[in-house]
Write a protein that holds these residues in place. Structure first.
Motif, short mmCIF file in Angstrom:
data_model
loop_
_atom_site.label_atom_id
_atom_site.label_comp_id
_atom_site.label_asym_id
_atom_site.label_seq_id
_atom_site.Cartn_x
_atom_site.Cartn_y
_atom_site.Cartn_z
N MET A 1 37.23 4.31 -30.65
CA MET A 1 37.11 3.82 -32.15
C MET A 1 38.10 4.12 -32.70
O MET A 1 38.33 5.23 -33.02
N GLN A 2 38.88 3.40 -33.28
CA GLN A 2 40.38 3.80 -33.98
C GLN A 2 39.80 4.21 -35.42
O GLN A 2 38.90 3.40 -36.06
N LYS A 3 40.77 4.86 -36.04
CA LYS A 3 40.37 5.45 -37.43
C LYS A 3 41.04 4.38 -38.23
O LYS A 3 41.96 3.81 -37.92
N ARG A 4 40.38 4.23 -39.27
CA ARG A 4 40.91 2.96 -39.93
C ARG A 4 40.99 3.48 -41.48
O ARG A 4 40.68 4.42 -42.04
N LEU A 21 31.19 6.93 -35.15
CA LEU A 21 30.96 5.74 -34.40
C LEU A 21 30.88 6.05 -32.91
O LEU A 21 30.19 5.45 -32.14
N ASP A 388 35.77 -3.66 -43.39
CA ASP A 388 36.24 -2.91 -42.18
C ASP A 388 35.52 -3.57 -41.06
O ASP A 388 34.43 -3.63 -40.94
N GLU A 389 36.43 -4.15 -40.21
CA GLU A 389 36.11 -4.93 -39.00
C GLU A 389 35.52 -3.93 -38.05
O GLU A 389 34.55 -4.57 -37.44
N GLU A 390 36.02 -2.91 -37.79
CA GLU A 390 35.20 -1.90 -36.89
C GLU A 390 33.92 -1.40 -37.46
O GLU A 390 32.94 -1.08 -36.48
N LYS A 400 24.41 0.61 -32.23
CA LYS A 400 25.08 0.33 -31.06
C LYS A 400 24.43 1.14 -29.92
O LYS A 400 23.89 2.15 -30.09
#
Length: 535
Positions: A1-4, A21, A388-390, A400
């Motif tokens: 998961m990318q940091k946002r 995440l 935030d989409e993630e 999840k």
């Protein structure tokens, strides 16, 4: 998961959510967030680089809109809470009152000097009253610093947050439109009688008449009807189907107020309402309406009519296309009719309205006791949750690996497939679902492609919210309840034929002479001016 990256006034800081995440992909307890997340990268940054460097305590009053009965889990299991705390470096205390006790609980906290920092409110009346009492902050000076949050909601939703020229809150959650009011027609009956899908009121009437008179089910009996609808137990017509017919003429029962040429237009008193009532009365006179309509005061009763399959046109929830509803049709009526959902009819003036967008009455407000730093932090939290989409799947669907997972590169909601025990175990995740989008078909877990298609097509015919939806009751209007009751009674009498439409003018005169109609109109005009709809 990318940091946002989270945007905040004049600065941007990377928030370390990756560990939180990533720790949600296992099974059972581990997947529920038992792992301790890595510390936020912002926590060690200097104040000059990160305005979130100082951890703040935030109290959230969440009215439990999605599941008030669900418990609040231990922090180590609460993935969403961990995400929220890490995102903007806060210590979150969430209060969820018992169902039906939210107002009492909130007022008790306020009276005791413990006003929560952020407060979920269910209606605009409370928003206005609490602001007038000095309990809520004015957010107007801060919102331009959150462009993504402003874009997340429509201008109509933001307008609903305004009072006395100030923006007092952030919209609470998306209302759902284009689902409940879906127009069902028996396509198998259309085919048998060589009829086309109707597109106008006149064509609809002829279809309903044929469904009533021409034995579409072929049993040799005249036991079918063209239409069925109802009204709630208070006798209000703005639900269960008759209101959908009225929208063909561009009108709706009490509360529907538009603005035209800088003047309020009371749709329930407009001449177009008279036309709509005449149309429904024509249906009544032709006996195309199932006479049971007078007892149809719950959704369940109307569903039984749908399942029995003896009515050709209904207004029902699009989810009746789902397999469980289809099974009930088989069980109750002995068959699964070929129901289709069709667009609303185009009225004589070009109106093609399924429903009006539901007014954005719910909101997130902030305590007037909060200083600038805390207001910015709370708005940053809402910005994160809503944009935030993630993070979105974690709030909309849950945990999840348990309640959702990635399938073919897209989030897949698994909640409908869980056992009752699993659903109960993770019911607490419902407390965080308010960021879910109102048009998110994955959130609703539709199983039938027909349901998805109908829901998406219906969106085309959801008209904007009317200006009158944002008005609040005048506490000095002592005739309000009597007036509304009289209006509802007369509309039913007009459409059913118990009162001739030749008495329409007398009806309005009675409203003026006996029910202080002018006092009501004066209040409406004043509020519309205050809201900026009338200059």
């Amino acid at each position: 998961m990318q940091k946002r990256k989270i945007l905040f006034p004049m600065l941007a800081a990377t928030v370390g959510l990756g560990a939180v995440l990533a720790g949600c992909g296992g099974k059972d307890k581990e997947d529920a967030g038992a792992k301790t997340p890595a510390a936020s990268s912002g926590a060690s940054a200097s104040p000059a680089a990160n305005p979130f460097a100082t951890k703040l305590k935030i109290t959230m009053f969440n009215q439990g809109t999605f599941n008030a009965a669900a418990p609040i889990p231990p922090k180590e299991e609460d993935v969403q809470r961990q995400m929220m705390e890490k995102a903007v470096n806060i210590d979150l205390n969430m209060i969820i009152p018992q169902a039906g006790q939210a107002t009492t609980k909130l007022n008790t906290l306020i009276a005791g000097g413990d006003t929560p920092d952020m407060i979920f409110l269910k209606n605009r009346t409370d928003l206005a009253q609490y602001y007038d009492q000095g309990i809520l902050a004015d957010l107007t000076p801060y919102l331009d610093q959150f462009p993504n949050l402003k874009k997340r909601f429509t201008a109509e939703s933001w307008d609903a947050m305004k009072y006395k020229g100030k923006t007092l809150a952030v919209p609470g959650y998306d209302n759902v439109n284009g689902m409940i009011n879906s127009i069902y027609i028996r396509n198998d009956w259309l085919k048998k009688l060589n009829l086309k899908v109707p597109t106008t009121p006149d064509e609809l009437f002829e279809v309903m008449k044929a469904f009533t008179e021409k034995d579409p089910d072929g049993n040799g009996k005249q036991d079918t009807y063209g239409f069925i609808a109802g009204m709630n137990k208070e006798g209000v017509l703005n639900t269960y189907g008759f209101d959908t017919l009225m929208w063909m003429f561009g009108v709706n029962p009490p509360g529907a107020i538009d603005v035209k040429d800088n003047q309020p237009v009371y749709l329930f008193l407009d001449s177009r309402m008279k036309e709509a009532l005449a149309y429904i009365n024509k249906m009544m006179e032709a006996k195309v309406v199932d006479p049971d309509w007078v007892t149809m005061n719950t959704s369940d009763l109307l569903d039984q009519k749908l399942y029995k399959g003896k009515v050709g046109v209904m207004v029902r929830d699009a989810r009746r296309m789902e397999p469980d509803a289809q099974q009930k049709m088989q069980e109750v009526g002995g068959e699964v009719p070929e129901w289709i959902i069709v667009p609303p009819m185009k009225g004589p003036r070009g109106d093609q309205i399924l429903e009006r967008k539901t007014y954005q009455s719910n909101s997130w407000a902030i305590s007037a006791k909060a200083d600038k730093e805390k207001i910015i932090r709370i708005l940053s939290l809402l910005d994160y949750m809503f944009t935030d989409e993630e993070a979105y799947p974690y709030f909309a669907y849950g945990l999840k690996g348990i309640q959702w997972d990635m399938v073919d590169g897209k989030p897949k909601n698994k909640t409908p497939d869980l056992t009752k025990e699993q659903k109960d175990k993770y019911a607490w995740s419902d407390h965080y679902k308010f960021p879910r989008r109102g048009d998110d078909v994955e959130y609703f877990s539709f199983k039938s492609p027909k349901t998805i298609e109908a829901f998406q097509n219906n969106q085309k015919y959801v008209a904007p919210t009317l200006p009158g939806a944002g008005l609040t009751a005048d506490p000095n209007d002592t005739k309000s309840a009597e007036r509304v009751r009289y209006i509802n009674e007369m509309l039913v009498k007009f459409m059913s034929g118990k009162e001739p439409l030749t008495n329409w003018d007398a009806f309005i005169q009675t409203l003026e002479s006996k029910f202080d109609l002018q006092k009501y109109k004066d209040s409406v005009t004043a509020q519309l001016k205050e809201l900026g709809y009338i200059k």
